[in-house]
Design a protein around this motif. Structure first.
Motif, short mmCIF file in Angstrom:
data_model
loop_
_atom_site.label_atom_id
_atom_site.label_comp_id
_atom_site.label_asym_id
_atom_site.label_seq_id
_atom_site.Cartn_x
_atom_site.Cartn_y
_atom_site.Cartn_z
N SER A 124 0.37 3.49 9.39
CA SER A 124 -0.52 4.63 9.56
C SER A 124 -1.17 4.60 10.95
O SER A 124 -1.24 5.62 11.64
CB SER A 124 -1.60 4.64 8.48
OG SER A 124 -2.49 5.70 8.66
N SER A 164 0.38 -2.67 0.91
CA SER A 164 -0.71 -1.76 1.28
C SER A 164 -1.18 -2.03 2.70
O SER A 164 -1.48 -1.10 3.45
CB SER A 164 -1.88 -1.85 0.29
OG SER A 164 -2.42 -3.14 0.27
N ARG A 165 -1.21 -3.30 3.11
CA ARG A 165 -1.58 -3.64 4.50
C ARG A 165 -0.51 -3.12 5.46
O ARG A 165 -0.82 -2.60 6.53
CB ARG A 165 -1.76 -5.14 4.63
CG ARG A 165 -2.06 -5.63 6.03
CD ARG A 165 -3.41 -5.22 6.51
NE ARG A 165 -4.39 -5.71 5.57
CZ ARG A 165 -5.66 -5.89 5.85
NH1 ARG A 165 -6.11 -5.64 7.04
NH2 ARG A 165 -6.50 -6.31 4.93
N GLU A 208 -1.07 0.39 6.19
CA GLU A 208 -2.18 0.56 7.13
C GLU A 208 -1.68 0.43 8.57
O GLU A 208 -2.07 1.20 9.44
CB GLU A 208 -3.29 -0.45 6.86
CG GLU A 208 -4.04 -0.19 5.58
CD GLU A 208 -5.06 -1.28 5.27
OE1 GLU A 208 -5.36 -2.12 6.15
OE2 GLU A 208 -5.55 -1.30 4.13
#
Length: 80
Positions: A43, A36-37, A40
């Motif tokens: 993104s 998930s990091r 990020e």
């Protein structure tokens, strides 16, 4: 921006340029972060204009166009 964050961005950028990231799970493990990091970071890079794409066949992220990030301080010349 913490130094470690910048170092990870540059590492991700370098691996994307050489099309050697591996899967998202592998890349996250290589960086010592969660998936998930990692998303990020990706993104942020995409929001900054990076044309990042993932190829299942290559099992790697890559840039659709030549380019990369340059996070460095540039001294301006002083006019005397």
């Amino acid at each position: 921006m913490p130094k470690r964050y910048l170092e990870r961005l540059l590492t991700i950028d370098r691996l994307i340029k050489i099309k050697s990231t591996g899967s998202p799970k592998q890349l996250a493990e290589r960086l010592g972060i969660s998936e998930s990091r990692l998303y990020e970071y990706l993104s942020f890079m995409k929001e900054s204009g990076a044309p990042i794409v993932y190829s299942k066949e290559r099992s790697s992220y890559y840039y659709q166009a030549a380019g990369g990030f340059d996070f460095s301080f540039k001294m301006e010349r002083q006019n005397n």
